[in-house]
Design an enzyme around this catalytic site. Structure first.
Site, PDB file in Angstrom:
ATOM      1  N   TRP A  12       0.827  -1.624   0.178  1.00  0.00           N
ATOM      2  CA  TRP A  12       0.066   0.040  -0.326  1.00  0.00           C
ATOM      3  C   TRP A  12       0.693   1.286   0.044  1.00  0.00           C
ATOM      4  O   TRP A  12       0.267   2.276   0.247  1.00  0.00           O
ATOM      5  CB  TRP A  12      -1.090   0.356   1.320  1.00  0.00           C
ATOM      6  CG  TRP A  12      -1.741  -1.379   0.937  1.00  0.00           C
ATOM      7  CD1 TRP A  12      -1.878  -1.939  -0.147  1.00  0.00           C
ATOM      8  CD2 TRP A  12      -3.310  -1.424   2.063  1.00  0.00           C
ATOM      9  NE1 TRP A  12      -3.251  -2.604   0.810  1.00  0.00           N
ATOM     10  CE2 TRP A  12      -4.092  -2.450   1.781  1.00  0.00           C
ATOM     11  CE3 TRP A  12      -3.168  -0.786   3.639  1.00  0.00           C
ATOM     12  CZ2 TRP A  12      -4.818  -2.952   2.331  1.00  0.00           C
ATOM     13  CZ3 TRP A  12      -4.608  -1.093   4.170  1.00  0.00           C
ATOM     14  CH2 TRP A  12      -5.439  -2.236   3.468  1.00  0.00           C
ATOM     15  N   HIS A  96      12.578  -2.389  -1.117  1.00  0.00           N
ATOM     16  CA  HIS A  96      12.329  -1.597  -2.146  1.00  0.00           C
ATOM     17  C   HIS A  96      12.860  -1.014  -2.440  1.00  0.00           C
ATOM     18  O   HIS A  96      13.337  -0.409  -1.614  1.00  0.00           O
ATOM     19  CB  HIS A  96      10.840  -1.353  -1.465  1.00  0.00           C
ATOM     20  CG  HIS A  96       9.879  -1.354  -2.635  1.00  0.00           C
ATOM     21  ND1 HIS A  96       9.923  -0.052  -3.810  1.00  0.00           N
ATOM     22  CD2 HIS A  96       8.799  -1.450  -2.935  1.00  0.00           C
ATOM     23  CE1 HIS A  96       8.838  -0.165  -3.784  1.00  0.00           C
ATOM     24  NE2 HIS A  96       8.761  -1.179  -4.192  1.00  0.00           N
ATOM     25  N   GLY A 173       5.074   1.867 -11.159  1.00  0.00           N
ATOM     26  CA  GLY A 173       4.288   2.354 -11.283  1.00  0.00           C
ATOM     27  C   GLY A 173       4.152   3.387 -12.436  1.00  0.00           C
ATOM     28  O   GLY A 173       3.826   4.580 -12.596  1.00  0.00           O
ATOM     29  N   SER A 212       4.073  -2.267 -12.217  1.00  0.00           N
ATOM     30  CA  SER A 212       2.846  -2.385 -13.029  1.00  0.00           C
ATOM     31  C   SER A 212       2.102  -3.662 -12.944  1.00  0.00           C
ATOM     32  O   SER A 212       0.966  -3.433 -14.412  1.00  0.00           O
ATOM     33  CB  SER A 212       3.063  -1.690 -14.107  1.00  0.00           C
ATOM     34  OG  SER A 212       3.502  -0.538 -14.055  1.00  0.00           O
ATOM     35  N   GLY A 233       1.409  -2.963  -6.509  1.00  0.00           N
ATOM     36  CA  GLY A 233       1.300  -1.102  -5.977  1.00  0.00           C
ATOM     37  C   GLY A 233      -0.050  -1.090  -5.933  1.00  0.00           C
ATOM     38  O   GLY A 233      -1.018  -0.998  -5.113  1.00  0.00           O
ATOM     39  N   GLY A 234      -0.353   0.103  -7.410  1.00  0.00           N
ATOM     40  CA  GLY A 234      -1.349   0.733  -7.449  1.00  0.00           C
ATOM     41  C   GLY A 234      -2.357  -0.272  -7.422  1.00  0.00           C
ATOM     42  O   GLY A 234      -3.501   0.254  -7.026  1.00  0.00           O
TER      43      GLY A 234
HETATM   44  P1  13P Z   1       3.413  -0.731  -8.505  1.00  0.00           P
HETATM   45  O1  13P Z   1       2.328  -1.672  -8.824  1.00  0.00           O
HETATM   46  O2  13P Z   1       2.110   0.467  -8.606  1.00  0.00           O
HETATM   47  O3  13P Z   1       3.595  -0.503 -10.084  1.00  0.00           O
HETATM   48  O4  13P Z   1       4.153  -1.163  -7.934  1.00  0.00           O
HETATM   49  C1  13P Z   1       4.324  -1.873  -8.249  1.00  0.00           C
HETATM   50  C2  13P Z   1       5.309  -1.600  -6.511  1.00  0.00           C
HETATM   51  O5  13P Z   1       6.439  -1.282  -6.089  1.00  0.00           O
HETATM   52  C3  13P Z   1       4.927  -2.738  -5.471  1.00  0.00           C
HETATM   53  O6  13P Z   1       6.026  -3.479  -4.397  1.00  0.00           O
END
Ligand code: 13P
Length: 251
Positions: A12, A96, A173, A212, A233-234
């Site tokens: 998150w 990360h 991202g 992504s 992530g997103g």
């Molecule tokens: P996104 O899915 O937003 O690209 O982020 C990936 C991420 O950094 C998960 O740790």
């Protein structure tokens, strides 16, 4: 060895206050029954306990996003591995790229954090991944080897205490992802590198792809050899899209 059960993990990042985070956790757990994969959410430290309490007795696990390598002491603003566990987490994300590149975290530091996490019984999700410049220079696999070698402890690493997440920095991202062939090459290389260090135990370590990952591309990505799940992530900030990614697992 049989295929590993996949792990779909939501990072998150710095999103969600308590009310929204608990609501999101509840929305995920309400529909988690019957998922073919293990599910994990990693909220910010401030709401770790609230989310863990909301998810108690559900099939959704909880993880932290980082921990300090020291047991305790004068480290203003940091949290120790024991604190992350005490708040109700079973996992912790370490290394990360937003910490490696944004906060200059070195492989050695990630390794020390991994040792600390293992020491209190947390499962470490150790992130590695090349920058766009490194990929363009043809250095991807070398970077992954170096990060693995530098970030994993010399002893005690196993499938029960360690997950490796491959997250190409340029894919995070951005809506861009490597081709399936590139993902397979990276994951196969990671498995081989782990095998050289750990022998047969390498086959038990789950390798997540992150960067992504969305409902639209999750099926093909999760079907790639040596991809044992995703770090999202997103798309993990919405229960429906997070669960759609889990549902895309055809294994
Ligand atoms: P996104 O899915 O937003 O690209 O982020 C990936 C991420 O950094 C998960 O740790």
């Amino acid at each position: 060895m049989a295929a590993l059960k996949k792990l779909i993990a939501g990072n998150w990042k710095m999103n969600m206050l308590a009310t929204d985070g608990v609501a999101l956790a509840r929305a995920i757990s309400a529909k988690a029954n019957g998922a073919s994969c293990d599910l994990l959410v990693c909220p910010p430290a401030t709401i770790l306990r609230s989310v863990a309490e909301a998810l108690a007795d559900t099939d959704v696990a909880v993880g932290g996003q980082d921990c300090h390598e020291a047991e305790s002491g004068a480290f203003t603003g940091d949290v120790s591995a024991a604190m992350v566990g005490d708040a109700g987490a079973s996992h912790v994300i370490l290394g990360h790229s937003e910490r490696r590149h944004g906060l200059d975290e070195s492989d050695a530091r990630v390794r020390a954090k991994t040792v600390a996490a293992h020491g209190v019984g947390l499962i470490a999700i150790v992130c590695i991944g090349e920058t766009e410049a490194e990929r363009d220079a043809g250095r991807t696999l070398d970077v992954l080897s170096a990060q693995l070698g530098g970030s994993l402890p010399d002893s005690g690493v196993s499938g029960t205490n360690t997950v490796v997440a491959y997250e190409p920095v340029w894919a995070i991202g951005t809506g861009r992802t490597p081709t399936l062939e590139e993902v397979e090459a990276a994951h196969t290389h990671i498995r081989t590198t782990l095998g050289a260090a750990l022998g047969g135990e390498a086959a038990a370590i789950r390798l997540l792809y992150g960067g992504s990952m969305k409902p639209e591309n999750a099926g093909p990505l999760l079907a790639v050899a040596n991809v044992d799940g995703g770090l999202i992530g997103g798309a993990s900030l919405d229960a429906e899209s997070f669960l759609a990614i889990a549902a895309a697992d055809a294994s």
